[in-house]
Scaffold this active site. Structure first.
Site, short mmCIF file in Angstrom:
data_model
loop_
_atom_site.label_atom_id
_atom_site.label_comp_id
_atom_site.label_asym_id
_atom_site.label_seq_id
_atom_site.Cartn_x
_atom_site.Cartn_y
_atom_site.Cartn_z
N ASN A 234 0.86 -1.19 0.00
CA ASN A 234 0.00 0.00 0.00
C ASN A 234 0.89 1.24 0.00
O ASN A 234 2.11 1.13 0.01
CB ASN A 234 -0.96 -0.02 1.21
N ALA A 298 1.49 1.50 11.65
CA ALA A 298 1.71 0.80 10.37
C ALA A 298 0.41 0.57 9.63
O ALA A 298 -0.64 0.33 10.22
CB ALA A 298 2.39 -0.54 10.65
N ASP A 302 -4.11 -6.05 5.10
CA ASP A 302 -5.14 -6.88 5.73
C ASP A 302 -5.10 -8.32 5.22
O ASP A 302 -5.54 -9.23 5.89
CB ASP A 302 -6.53 -6.28 5.46
N LYS A 312 8.22 -17.48 -10.31
CA LYS A 312 7.47 -16.35 -10.87
C LYS A 312 6.25 -16.87 -11.63
O LYS A 312 6.36 -17.79 -12.44
CB LYS A 312 8.39 -15.56 -11.82
N PRO A 330 -2.95 -11.58 10.53
CA PRO A 330 -3.26 -11.32 11.94
C PRO A 330 -3.39 -9.82 12.16
O PRO A 330 -2.70 -9.03 11.52
CB PRO A 330 -2.04 -11.86 12.68
N ASP A 331 -4.31 -9.42 13.05
CA ASP A 331 -4.45 -8.00 13.39
C ASP A 331 -3.54 -7.73 14.59
O ASP A 331 -3.79 -8.20 15.70
CB ASP A 331 -5.90 -7.66 13.71
N PHE A 349 -4.09 3.62 14.83
CA PHE A 349 -4.36 4.64 13.83
C PHE A 349 -5.47 4.12 12.93
O PHE A 349 -5.62 2.91 12.77
CB PHE A 349 -3.11 4.94 12.99
N LYS A 363 -13.63 1.00 15.68
CA LYS A 363 -12.32 0.33 15.76
C LYS A 363 -11.80 0.26 17.19
O LYS A 363 -11.17 -0.71 17.60
CB LYS A 363 -11.29 1.05 14.88
N LYS A 367 -10.91 -3.42 18.47
CA LYS A 367 -9.50 -3.81 18.63
C LYS A 367 -9.01 -3.69 20.08
O LYS A 367 -7.86 -3.99 20.35
CB LYS A 367 -8.63 -2.95 17.72
N1 CTP Z 1 -3.67 -2.92 12.20
C1 CTP Z 1 -2.90 -3.95 12.70
N2 CTP Z 1 -2.89 -5.15 12.06
C2 CTP Z 1 -3.64 -5.35 10.96
C3 CTP Z 1 -4.44 -4.31 10.45
C4 CTP Z 1 -4.43 -3.11 11.10
O1 CTP Z 1 -2.22 -3.76 13.71
N3 CTP Z 1 -3.62 -6.53 10.36
C5 CTP Z 1 -3.70 -1.66 12.95
C6 CTP Z 1 -3.08 -0.49 12.24
O2 CTP Z 1 -1.72 -0.35 12.54
C7 CTP Z 1 -3.88 0.66 12.80
C8 CTP Z 1 -5.25 0.07 13.07
O3 CTP Z 1 -5.03 -1.33 13.17
O4 CTP Z 1 -3.38 1.10 14.04
C9 CTP Z 1 -6.33 0.36 12.07
O5 CTP Z 1 -6.01 -0.13 10.82
P1 CTP Z 1 -7.04 0.01 9.57
O6 CTP Z 1 -6.36 -0.62 8.41
O7 CTP Z 1 -7.51 1.40 9.43
O8 CTP Z 1 -8.23 -0.83 10.10
P2 CTP Z 1 -8.85 -2.19 9.64
O9 CTP Z 1 -9.07 -2.99 10.86
O10 CTP Z 1 -8.04 -2.79 8.57
O11 CTP Z 1 -10.27 -1.76 9.09
P3 CTP Z 1 -10.75 -1.32 7.63
O12 CTP Z 1 -9.75 -1.85 6.65
O13 CTP Z 1 -12.07 -1.91 7.56
O14 CTP Z 1 -10.76 0.18 7.67
#
Ligand code: CTP
Length: 425
Positions: A234, A298, A302, A312, A330-331, A349, A363, A367
């Protein structure tokens, strides 16, 4: 001031010749280098040339009795302030990750109580191989500092990630690690470091509001490999996360910055761990715990491919793209939110393009974070130098005007310092 000492382990790869240039740079900067060559490294550089440059004996064999009498391998591994493996082949990384000690180099790596920096160099496919990536995750979790290899043309004619970083860049990373207070290193903390800690502590000027705190920060994007030459990514530049890390260090904190692939210099006084994928980022974050506060900036991908291809992916002539099965990553923020070692203050963030506050509130709950710093990324925030954020907490919403990312960082760190002192009082 005592001279700083590096134990340099050179493993066998075409890039081994660059170890000579690295020694030359380090010696010029007053760092003492003692070198160990693996058997295969001796196919590329000779003990004689390394010995001339280090002005010291070069060690090659575990069972050289004369050397064992004069300097046991335990002693050899502990006389240095930092152990550096450069180049680190896929083979030596695999041995390090698994605790294998079958020659002098790997025995020293298992016996050392000093911080270790590995500088990988290998063929691009070997780098992307699942086994190597698995080993890197393990090394990150063990607290080994691993530099990310450069992209470029390889000696074998292929192109991609795997080139040894330039000796100058390795020397800078070595100097940064040597300048860290010893307690800042996950492998350090040995009692004999007490005096070294003072000697090595940085001359960074701080305002002291986060003195004694450990702040953990993630920054940048993650790259999720599709095949050896392609990845999912991204537009995150890492600038906001790096600015927050710099601000936290200026406030006197011990800072661990887990960074995805970005082209940004490491802020002064910050301990940086480079990672590529979300899973490596999670492993590095968990390895850095405990922390007083974690600020997850970061833009973690996702999704990752269910199975990154070893070769390749080629067009098959049908006009149909190869199917790309994705699985969820993993989140990291949510994992910390329910972690046994959850930091006292957890900040996420949220990059949003619409209904910013509402999404940020959702969120917060989902989270398990204390604050969500919501930013509107519909403009040029990603890669730009300014940011307009809203801080969403259980108590309500604070809206800040559009500010340079450095000022957002300072204000946020000030707020973190306040919150942490309120938690303790
Ligand atoms: N984050 C994380 N691990 C992931 C995805 C997100 O730690 N796999 C953290 C980011 O660092 C940020 C927060 O979660 O602090 C929000 O990330 P964002 O991408 O905005 O949220 P998502 O949960 O992915 O929701 P969406 O894509 O639906 O906006």
């Amino acid at each position: 001031m005592t001279q700083q000492r590096v134990l340099l382990i050179v493993s066998g790869g075409i890039a081994a010749y660059k170890a000579l240039e690295l020694v030359r740079i380090l010696r010029k900067r007053g760092v003492a280098v003692r070198a160990v060559l693996t058997e295969s490294a001796q196919q590329f550089v000779t003990p004689l040339s390394l010995g001339v440059l280090t002005e010291d004996q070069v060690f090659t064999h575990l069972f050289d009795l004369k050397d064992e009498q004069e300097i046991g391998h335990i002693q050899l591994s502990r006389q240095a302030d930092l152990v550096v493996v450069a180049p680190a082949t896929a083979n030596i990384l695999a041995k390090m990750a698994n605790g294998i000690a079958d020659d002098l180099a790997t025995t020293l790596l298992l016996a050392t109580d000093k911080p270790v920096l590995a500088v990988p160099a290998m063929n691009v496919r070997m780098w992307h191989h699942k086994a190597t990536q698995r080993n890197l995750e393990r090394l990150h979790a063990d607290g080994v500092h691993v530099m990310t290899p450069d992209d470029g043309a390889m000696a074998c004619g292929e192109y991609g990630k795997g080139r040894l970083p330039e000796p100058e860049a390795i020397a800078l990373e070595i100097e940064r690690l040597l300048a860290l207070p010893r307690g800042a290193d996950p492998l350090a903390g040995q009692p004999d470091f007490a005096s070294d800690a003072q000697r090595l502590s940085t001359s960074l000027e701080t305002n002291g509001s986060l003195q004694g705190r450990h702040i953990l920060i993630t920054a940048g994007p993650t790259h999720e490999p599709i095949d050896p030459v392609r990845y999912i990514a991204n537009r995150s530049s890492g600038k906001q996360g790096f600015a927050i890390a710099a601000a936290a260090a200026r406030a006197g904190a011990r800072v661990t910055l887990v960074a995805g692939p970005v082209h940004l210099p490491t802020p002064a006084g910050v301990d940086r761990v480079d990672v590529e994928t979300a899973r490596q980022m999670l492993a590095a974050v968990e390895a850095a715990l405990p922390a007083d506060a974690a600020i997850m900036v970061a833009a973690v991908a996702d999704w990752r491919t269910a199975d990154a291809a070893d070769q390749k992916l080629k067009k098959d002539g049908s006009g149909q793209p190869a199917p790309l099965a994705l699985v969820e990553n993993p989140d990291i923020l949510a994992t910390l939110g329910r972690h046994a070692q959850r930091p006292a203050l957890l900040v996420g963030f949220a990059a949003e393009t619409q209904q910013i506050a509402a999404h940020a509130r959702a969120k917060l709950a989902k989270k398990g974070a204390d604050w969500i710093v919501a930013n509107d990324v519909s403009g040029d925030v990603m890669g730009g130098d300014a940011n307009a954020v809203q801080i969403v907490t259980a108590a309500g919403i604070e809206s800040w005007p559009s500010l340079p990312k450095g000022e957002v960082a300072d204000k946020l760190i000030e707020k973190v310092a306040h919150a942490l002192s309120a938690l303790v009082d």
